[in-house]
Design a protein around this motif. Structure first.
Motif, mmCIF file in Angstrom:
data_model
loop_
_atom_site.group_PDB
_atom_site.id
_atom_site.type_symbol
_atom_site.label_atom_id
_atom_site.label_comp_id
_atom_site.label_asym_id
_atom_site.label_seq_id
_atom_site.Cartn_x
_atom_site.Cartn_y
_atom_site.Cartn_z
ATOM 1 N N LEU A 93 0.833 -1.194 0.000
ATOM 2 C CA LEU A 93 0.000 0.000 0.000
ATOM 3 C C LEU A 93 0.868 1.244 0.000
ATOM 4 C CD1 LEU A 93 -1.897 -2.303 0.961
ATOM 5 C CD2 LEU A 93 -3.081 -0.590 2.363
ATOM 6 N N ASP A 94 0.392 2.293 -0.671
ATOM 7 C CA ASP A 94 1.174 3.530 -0.721
ATOM 8 C C ASP A 94 0.922 4.386 0.511
ATOM 9 O OD1 ASP A 94 -1.186 5.007 -1.111
ATOM 10 O OD2 ASP A 94 -0.909 5.150 -3.287
ATOM 11 N N LEU A 104 -5.852 -4.347 7.509
ATOM 12 C CA LEU A 104 -5.523 -5.615 6.853
ATOM 13 C C LEU A 104 -4.584 -6.437 7.727
ATOM 14 C CD1 LEU A 104 -5.100 -4.411 3.163
ATOM 15 C CD2 LEU A 104 -6.806 -6.045 3.991
ATOM 16 N N ARG A 105 -3.598 -5.789 8.337
ATOM 17 C CA ARG A 105 -2.687 -6.494 9.233
ATOM 18 C C ARG A 105 -3.431 -7.035 10.447
ATOM 19 N NH1 ARG A 105 2.210 -1.985 9.126
ATOM 20 N NH2 ARG A 105 3.114 -2.593 7.097
ATOM 21 N N LEU A 106 -4.375 -6.265 10.967
ATOM 22 C CA LEU A 106 -5.196 -6.725 12.083
ATOM 23 C C LEU A 106 -5.880 -8.043 11.739
ATOM 24 C CD1 LEU A 106 -6.621 -6.160 14.853
ATOM 25 C CD2 LEU A 106 -8.371 -4.937 13.543
ATOM 26 N N LEU A 107 -6.248 -8.195 10.483
ATOM 27 C CA LEU A 107 -6.918 -9.415 10.022
ATOM 28 C C LEU A 107 -5.928 -10.516 9.642
ATOM 29 C CD1 LEU A 107 -9.653 -7.734 7.814
ATOM 30 C CD2 LEU A 107 -9.943 -8.713 10.101
ATOM 31 N N GLY A 108 -4.646 -10.248 9.807
ATOM 32 C CA GLY A 108 -3.645 -11.262 9.519
ATOM 33 C C GLY A 108 -3.241 -11.353 8.063
ATOM 34 N N VAL A 109 -3.558 -10.321 7.283
ATOM 35 C CA VAL A 109 -3.218 -10.306 5.861
ATOM 36 C C VAL A 109 -1.835 -9.685 5.683
ATOM 37 C CG1 VAL A 109 -3.895 -9.483 3.578
ATOM 38 C CG2 VAL A 109 -5.659 -10.121 5.242
ATOM 39 N N ASP A 110 -0.974 -10.353 4.953
ATOM 40 C CA ASP A 110 0.399 -9.885 4.730
ATOM 41 C C ASP A 110 0.353 -8.574 3.937
ATOM 42 O OD1 ASP A 110 3.056 -9.486 4.051
ATOM 43 O OD2 ASP A 110 3.444 -11.593 3.587
ATOM 44 N N THR A 111 0.670 -7.461 4.614
ATOM 45 C CA THR A 111 0.480 -6.133 4.037
ATOM 46 C C THR A 111 1.690 -5.256 4.293
ATOM 47 O OG1 THR A 111 -1.908 -6.302 4.447
ATOM 48 C CG2 THR A 111 -1.023 -4.111 3.961
ATOM 49 N N ALA A 112 2.448 -4.967 3.249
ATOM 50 C CA ALA A 112 3.543 -4.013 3.337
ATOM 51 C C ALA A 112 2.991 -2.612 3.094
ATOM 52 C CB ALA A 112 4.624 -4.335 2.318
ATOM 53 N N TYR A 113 3.620 -1.627 3.713
ATOM 54 C CA TYR A 113 3.113 -0.246 3.640
ATOM 55 C C TYR A 113 4.272 0.724 3.700
ATOM 56 C CZ TYR A 113 1.283 4.131 5.621
ATOM 57 O OH TYR A 113 1.012 5.459 5.873
ATOM 58 N N GLU A 114 4.264 1.683 2.800
ATOM 59 C CA GLU A 114 5.286 2.724 2.808
ATOM 60 C C GLU A 114 4.732 3.971 3.486
ATOM 61 O OE1 GLU A 114 8.313 2.582 2.110
ATOM 62 O OE2 GLU A 114 8.526 0.715 0.973
ATOM 63 N N SER A 115 5.282 4.305 4.657
ATOM 64 C CA SER A 115 4.776 5.437 5.435
ATOM 65 C C SER A 115 5.308 6.775 4.929
ATOM 66 C CB SER A 115 5.138 5.273 6.913
ATOM 67 O OG SER A 115 6.546 5.194 7.074
ATOM 68 N N THR A 116 6.230 6.732 3.980
ATOM 69 C CA THR A 116 6.718 7.950 3.334
ATOM 70 C C THR A 116 6.548 7.800 1.826
ATOM 71 O OG1 THR A 116 8.979 7.098 3.235
ATOM 72 C CG2 THR A 116 8.382 8.441 5.163
ATOM 73 N N ASP A 117 6.557 8.921 1.138
ATOM 74 C CA ASP A 117 6.374 8.904 -0.311
ATOM 75 C C ASP A 117 7.708 8.584 -0.976
ATOM 76 O OD1 ASP A 117 5.645 9.198 -2.905
ATOM 77 O OD2 ASP A 117 4.938 11.265 -2.742
ATOM 78 N N ILE A 118 7.894 7.340 -1.371
ATOM 79 C CA ILE A 118 9.167 6.927 -1.975
ATOM 80 C C ILE A 118 9.134 7.046 -3.500
ATOM 81 C CG2 ILE A 118 9.648 5.377 -0.067
ATOM 82 C CD1 ILE A 118 8.917 3.031 -1.891
ATOM 83 N N GLY A 119 7.989 7.423 -4.054
ATOM 84 C CA GLY A 119 7.892 7.620 -5.498
ATOM 85 C C GLY A 119 7.352 6.396 -6.211
ATOM 86 N N ASP A 120 6.675 6.641 -7.320
ATOM 87 C CA ASP A 120 6.038 5.559 -8.081
ATOM 88 C C ASP A 120 7.025 4.509 -8.592
ATOM 89 O OD1 ASP A 120 3.763 6.956 -7.555
ATOM 90 O OD2 ASP A 120 3.269 7.413 -9.649
ATOM 91 N N PRO A 121 8.192 4.902 -9.129
ATOM 92 C CA PRO A 121 9.104 3.879 -9.623
ATOM 93 C C PRO A 121 9.542 2.894 -8.534
ATOM 94 C CG PRO A 121 9.711 6.019 -10.500
ATOM 95 C CD PRO A 121 8.670 6.267 -9.455
#
Length: 244
Positions: A93-94, A104-121
């Motif tokens: 997730l962006d 999603l994590r609360l539900l146990g779903v493997d969810t990566a998340y970028e807490s800063t704007d690292i850019g689309d590429p």
């Protein structure tokens, strides 16, 4: 594109992406005889992540199909639940979807998340490297070819976002097994192991704890448990009350 014309009709579910004047009717679109149908559809505003079947004169074609003059194209939405082949279902997730990531994590779903704007590429590259489905409201990001897979998040409200993702992908739910802060897996922990994270009242009141294997954060059924449990129970009800 100002060459031979084709006739394109979008399903109502895709109206969000279609200019007002093209909604609910078949429109004529000029082609150049070289560009693929996928390129044509995206040029009209619809990310291919949201496109299911492409029908040309009633027959299904791939996005690589090069349309010919006079063809009639029907653009269908993604079928639900959507199958993502080739990898365990995992999400990325962006920066704008932090609340959805935590739920999603609360539900146990493997969810990566970028807490800063690292850019689309960089986001697209991580999606590809880790084979994660990119969830975003950024249409430009979802058009990047490097993505492993992607999906547009239609609502701005976290509760509606969660329902939509669960309906679209039907992920396996294992509530209370992941750290909502870092996505690590939780383990049972003795009070002594997490004592340095507990205030006096918490130490006296609670005896059951979990701890993240990755970041070490402690969890217990505190003041917000009822609110979190309501989120879990609603998600399970969408799956017929079954976890896993």
């Amino acid at each position: 594109m100002n060459g031979p014309e084709i006739h394109v009709a979008f399903a109502p579910e895709l109206d969000l992406f279609v200019p007002q004047g093209r909604r609910g009717r078949t429109t004529e679109v000029g082609t150049d005889g070289v560009s693929t149908l996928g390129h044509v559809v995206e040029s009209l505003g619809v990310p291919l992540t949201e496109v299911g079947a492409l029908l040309v004169d009633g027959r299904r074609v791939p996005v690589s199909h090069v349309p010919a003059a006079g063809e009639s194209v029907a653009v269908r939405p993604v079928a639900r639940p959507q199958q993502v082949p080739g990898a365990p279902l995992r999400f990325l997730l962006d920066v704008h979807l932090g609340t959805l990531a935590r739920r999603l994590r609360l539900l146990g779903v493997d969810t990566a998340y970028e807490s800063t704007d690292i850019g689309d590429p960089a986001l697209a590259a991580r999606s590809a490297a880790e084979r994660r489905v990119m969830l975003s409201r950024d249409r430009g990001l979802l058009r990047r070819r490097e993505l492993w897979a992607g999906a547009f998040v239609y609502s701005t409200k976290p509760e509606e976002q969660l329902r939509d993702v669960l309906d679209r992908f039907a992920p396996r739910l294992l509530p209370w097994t992941r750290c909502t802060a870092c996505n690590g897996l939780l383990r049972e922990a003795a009070k002594e192991e997490v004592a340095d994270q507990l205030e006096g009242g918490t130490q006296r009141t609670y005896d059951v704890f979990a701890q993240c294997r990755d970041c070490g954060r402690a969890y217990w059924r505190g003041a917000h448990h009822e609110q979190l449990d309501a989120i879990v129970q609603e998600a399970l009800s969408l799956r017929g009350g079954q976890a896993g």
